[in-house]
Motif scaffolding. Structure first.
Motif, PDB file in Angstrom:
ATOM      1  N   SER A 101     -21.233   1.963  -0.399  1.00  0.00           N
ATOM      2  CA  SER A 101     -21.818   1.815  -1.733  1.00  0.00           C
ATOM      3  C   SER A 101     -20.953   2.579  -2.735  1.00  0.00           C
ATOM      4  O   SER A 101     -20.169   3.454  -2.359  1.00  0.00           O
ATOM      5  CB  SER A 101     -23.247   2.361  -1.766  1.00  0.00           C
ATOM      6  N   ALA A 102     -21.136   2.263  -4.000  1.00  0.00           N
ATOM      7  CA  ALA A 102     -20.398   2.974  -5.042  1.00  0.00           C
ATOM      8  C   ALA A 102     -20.779   4.456  -5.039  1.00  0.00           C
ATOM      9  O   ALA A 102     -19.923   5.320  -5.246  1.00  0.00           O
ATOM     10  CB  ALA A 102     -20.674   2.349  -6.406  1.00  0.00           C
ATOM     11  N   LEU A 103     -22.038   4.755  -4.772  1.00  0.00           N
ATOM     12  CA  LEU A 103     -22.475   6.147  -4.709  1.00  0.00           C
ATOM     13  C   LEU A 103     -21.773   6.891  -3.575  1.00  0.00           C
ATOM     14  O   LEU A 103     -21.310   8.023  -3.758  1.00  0.00           O
ATOM     15  CB  LEU A 103     -23.995   6.220  -4.526  1.00  0.00           C
ATOM     16  N   GLU A 104     -21.659   6.252  -2.419  1.00  0.00           N
ATOM     17  CA  GLU A 104     -20.962   6.877  -1.292  1.00  0.00           C
ATOM     18  C   GLU A 104     -19.484   7.096  -1.633  1.00  0.00           C
ATOM     19  O   GLU A 104     -18.909   8.124  -1.282  1.00  0.00           O
ATOM     20  CB  GLU A 104     -21.110   6.023  -0.043  1.00  0.00           C
ATOM     21  N   LEU A 105     -18.869   6.160  -2.345  1.00  0.00           N
ATOM     22  CA  LEU A 105     -17.480   6.306  -2.797  1.00  0.00           C
ATOM     23  C   LEU A 105     -17.341   7.545  -3.681  1.00  0.00           C
ATOM     24  O   LEU A 105     -16.440   8.360  -3.486  1.00  0.00           O
ATOM     25  CB  LEU A 105     -17.030   5.058  -3.555  1.00  0.00           C
ATOM     26  N   ILE A 106     -18.237   7.697  -4.634  1.00  0.00           N
ATOM     27  CA  ILE A 106     -18.194   8.849  -5.530  1.00  0.00           C
ATOM     28  C   ILE A 106     -18.365  10.144  -4.747  1.00  0.00           C
ATOM     29  O   ILE A 106     -17.661  11.135  -4.997  1.00  0.00           O
ATOM     30  CB  ILE A 106     -19.264   8.711  -6.632  1.00  0.00           C
ATOM     31  N   LYS A 152      -4.065  16.022 -10.299  1.00  0.00           N
ATOM     32  CA  LYS A 152      -4.904  16.746  -9.345  1.00  0.00           C
ATOM     33  C   LYS A 152      -4.814  16.094  -7.975  1.00  0.00           C
ATOM     34  O   LYS A 152      -4.175  16.598  -7.082  1.00  0.00           O
ATOM     35  CB  LYS A 152      -6.360  16.759  -9.817  1.00  0.00           C
ATOM     36  N   GLU A 153      -5.466  14.980  -7.818  1.00  0.00           N
ATOM     37  CA  GLU A 153      -5.487  14.251  -6.552  1.00  0.00           C
ATOM     38  C   GLU A 153      -5.316  12.767  -6.844  1.00  0.00           C
ATOM     39  O   GLU A 153      -5.610  12.308  -7.945  1.00  0.00           O
ATOM     40  CB  GLU A 153      -6.801  14.471  -5.804  1.00  0.00           C
ATOM     41  N   THR A 154      -4.900  12.016  -5.845  1.00  0.00           N
ATOM     42  CA  THR A 154      -4.707  10.582  -6.001  1.00  0.00           C
ATOM     43  C   THR A 154      -5.484   9.852  -4.925  1.00  0.00           C
ATOM     44  O   THR A 154      -5.372  10.183  -3.743  1.00  0.00           O
ATOM     45  CB  THR A 154      -3.208  10.216  -5.892  1.00  0.00           C
ATOM     46  N   PHE A 155      -6.284   8.867  -5.362  1.00  0.00           N
ATOM     47  CA  PHE A 155      -7.079   8.061  -4.448  1.00  0.00           C
ATOM     48  C   PHE A 155      -6.768   6.590  -4.677  1.00  0.00           C
ATOM     49  O   PHE A 155      -6.598   6.152  -5.810  1.00  0.00           O
ATOM     50  CB  PHE A 155      -8.579   8.286  -4.686  1.00  0.00           C
ATOM     51  N   VAL A 156      -6.680   5.844  -3.593  1.00  0.00           N
ATOM     52  CA  VAL A 156      -6.497   4.395  -3.658  1.00  0.00           C
ATOM     53  C   VAL A 156      -7.786   3.773  -3.137  1.00  0.00           C
ATOM     54  O   VAL A 156      -8.188   4.022  -2.000  1.00  0.00           O
ATOM     55  CB  VAL A 156      -5.293   3.931  -2.806  1.00  0.00           C
ATOM     56  N   MET A 169       0.821  -1.191   0.000  1.00  0.00           N
ATOM     57  CA  MET A 169       0.000   0.000   0.000  1.00  0.00           C
ATOM     58  C   MET A 169       0.865   1.255   0.000  1.00  0.00           C
ATOM     59  O   MET A 169       0.557   2.201  -0.689  1.00  0.00           O
ATOM     60  CB  MET A 169      -0.940  -0.037   1.195  1.00  0.00           C
ATOM     61  N   ALA A 170       1.934   1.277   0.757  1.00  0.00           N
ATOM     62  CA  ALA A 170       2.799   2.452   0.825  1.00  0.00           C
ATOM     63  C   ALA A 170       3.396   2.775  -0.541  1.00  0.00           C
ATOM     64  O   ALA A 170       3.531   3.947  -0.888  1.00  0.00           O
ATOM     65  CB  ALA A 170       3.903   2.235   1.843  1.00  0.00           C
ATOM     66  N   GLN A 171       3.725   1.766  -1.328  1.00  0.00           N
ATOM     67  CA  GLN A 171       4.279   2.000  -2.657  1.00  0.00           C
ATOM     68  C   GLN A 171       3.246   2.658  -3.564  1.00  0.00           C
ATOM     69  O   GLN A 171       3.570   3.535  -4.353  1.00  0.00           O
ATOM     70  CB  GLN A 171       4.735   0.690  -3.291  1.00  0.00           C
ATOM     71  N   ILE A 172       2.002   2.247  -3.428  1.00  0.00           N
ATOM     72  CA  ILE A 172       0.938   2.800  -4.266  1.00  0.00           C
ATOM     73  C   ILE A 172       0.692   4.260  -3.928  1.00  0.00           C
ATOM     74  O   ILE A 172       0.525   5.089  -4.809  1.00  0.00           O
ATOM     75  CB  ILE A 172      -0.362   1.980  -4.106  1.00  0.00           C
ATOM     76  N   THR A 173       0.677   4.598  -2.652  1.00  0.00           N
ATOM     77  CA  THR A 173       0.367   5.969  -2.251  1.00  0.00           C
ATOM     78  C   THR A 173       1.490   6.952  -2.570  1.00  0.00           C
ATOM     79  O   THR A 173       1.280   8.145  -2.514  1.00  0.00           O
ATOM     80  CB  THR A 173       0.007   6.049  -0.760  1.00  0.00           C
ATOM     81  N   VAL A 233     -11.417   3.979   0.883  1.00  0.00           N
ATOM     82  CA  VAL A 233     -10.745   4.846  -0.084  1.00  0.00           C
ATOM     83  C   VAL A 233      -9.735   5.680   0.695  1.00  0.00           C
ATOM     84  O   VAL A 233     -10.036   6.211   1.754  1.00  0.00           O
ATOM     85  CB  VAL A 233     -11.742   5.726  -0.873  1.00  0.00           C
ATOM     86  N   THR A 234      -8.509   5.747   0.162  1.00  0.00           N
ATOM     87  CA  THR A 234      -7.451   6.537   0.782  1.00  0.00           C
ATOM     88  C   THR A 234      -7.135   7.710  -0.124  1.00  0.00           C
ATOM     89  O   THR A 234      -6.862   7.537  -1.315  1.00  0.00           O
ATOM     90  CB  THR A 234      -6.180   5.691   0.992  1.00  0.00           C
ATOM     91  N   TRP A 235      -7.202   8.896   0.449  1.00  0.00           N
ATOM     92  CA  TRP A 235      -6.801  10.114  -0.254  1.00  0.00           C
ATOM     93  C   TRP A 235      -5.307  10.223  -0.027  1.00  0.00           C
ATOM     94  O   TRP A 235      -4.842  10.655   1.027  1.00  0.00           O
ATOM     95  CB  TRP A 235      -7.567  11.287   0.313  1.00  0.00           C
ATOM     96  N   ALA A 236      -4.523   9.813  -1.012  1.00  0.00           N
ATOM     97  CA  ALA A 236      -3.071   9.662  -0.857  1.00  0.00           C
ATOM     98  C   ALA A 236      -2.381  10.979  -0.527  1.00  0.00           C
ATOM     99  O   ALA A 236      -1.422  10.998   0.247  1.00  0.00           O
ATOM    100  CB  ALA A 236      -2.472   9.053  -2.119  1.00  0.00           C
ATOM    101  N   ASP A 237      -2.850  12.085  -1.091  1.00  0.00           N
ATOM    102  CA  ASP A 237      -2.192  13.368  -0.872  1.00  0.00           C
ATOM    103  C   ASP A 237      -2.307  13.844   0.571  1.00  0.00           C
ATOM    104  O   ASP A 237      -1.464  14.584   1.050  1.00  0.00           O
ATOM    105  CB  ASP A 237      -2.768  14.425  -1.816  1.00  0.00           C
ATOM    106  N   LYS A 238      -3.367  13.444   1.261  1.00  0.00           N
ATOM    107  CA  LYS A 238      -3.560  13.851   2.655  1.00  0.00           C
ATOM    108  C   LYS A 238      -3.408  12.676   3.617  1.00  0.00           C
ATOM    109  O   LYS A 238      -3.527  12.834   4.819  1.00  0.00           O
ATOM    110  CB  LYS A 238      -4.950  14.466   2.825  1.00  0.00           C
ATOM    111  N   ASP A 239      -3.201  11.471   3.089  1.00  0.00           N
ATOM    112  CA  ASP A 239      -3.073  10.250   3.888  1.00  0.00           C
ATOM    113  C   ASP A 239      -4.292  10.049   4.799  1.00  0.00           C
ATOM    114  O   ASP A 239      -4.161   9.710   5.969  1.00  0.00           O
ATOM    115  CB  ASP A 239      -1.774  10.268   4.694  1.00  0.00           C
ATOM    116  N   GLU A 240      -5.491  10.280   4.234  1.00  0.00           N
ATOM    117  CA  GLU A 240      -6.752  10.066   4.955  1.00  0.00           C
ATOM    118  C   GLU A 240      -7.456   8.861   4.361  1.00  0.00           C
ATOM    119  O   GLU A 240      -7.538   8.734   3.142  1.00  0.00           O
ATOM    120  CB  GLU A 240      -7.679  11.280   4.802  1.00  0.00           C
ATOM    121  N   THR A 241      -7.986   7.998   5.223  1.00  0.00           N
ATOM    122  CA  THR A 241      -8.723   6.826   4.766  1.00  0.00           C
ATOM    123  C   THR A 241     -10.132   6.865   5.340  1.00  0.00           C
ATOM    124  O   THR A 241     -10.317   7.146   6.527  1.00  0.00           O
ATOM    125  CB  THR A 241      -8.020   5.524   5.211  1.00  0.00           C
TER     126      THR A 241
END
Length: 66
Positions: free
Chosen positions: A43-48, A11-15, A1-5, A30-38
């Motif tokens: 649901s897919a809608l909640e992800l979006i 713009k932004e990177t999400f894992v 995971m650390a390699q991916i982030t 979902v991890t917001w890589a730029d801020k290191d927040e998970t």
């Protein structure tokens, strides 16, 4: 995971980690890589919505710094 982030987009990177698929949708994290927040999503809608709100937040931060 650390390699991916370590990789960043323009713009932004999400894992996105899909942990389950139930009721015809995804559940996971979902991890917001730029801020290191998970955050978890149910649901897919909640992800979006999570990604959209993170992009709104980053755009407002950029606008304030200009």
């Amino acid at each position: 995971m650390a390699q991916i982030t370590k990789h960043r987009g323009d713009k932004e990177t999400f894992v996105v980690q899909i942990q389950y698929r139930q009721n015809a949708t995804w559940q996971g994290k979902v991890t917001w890589a730029d801020k290191d927040e998970t955050k978890s999503f149910r649901s897919a809608l909640e992800l979006i919505k999570l990604i959209d709100s993170a992009l709104d937040e980053s755009e407002s931060t950029v606008s304030q710094n200009d």
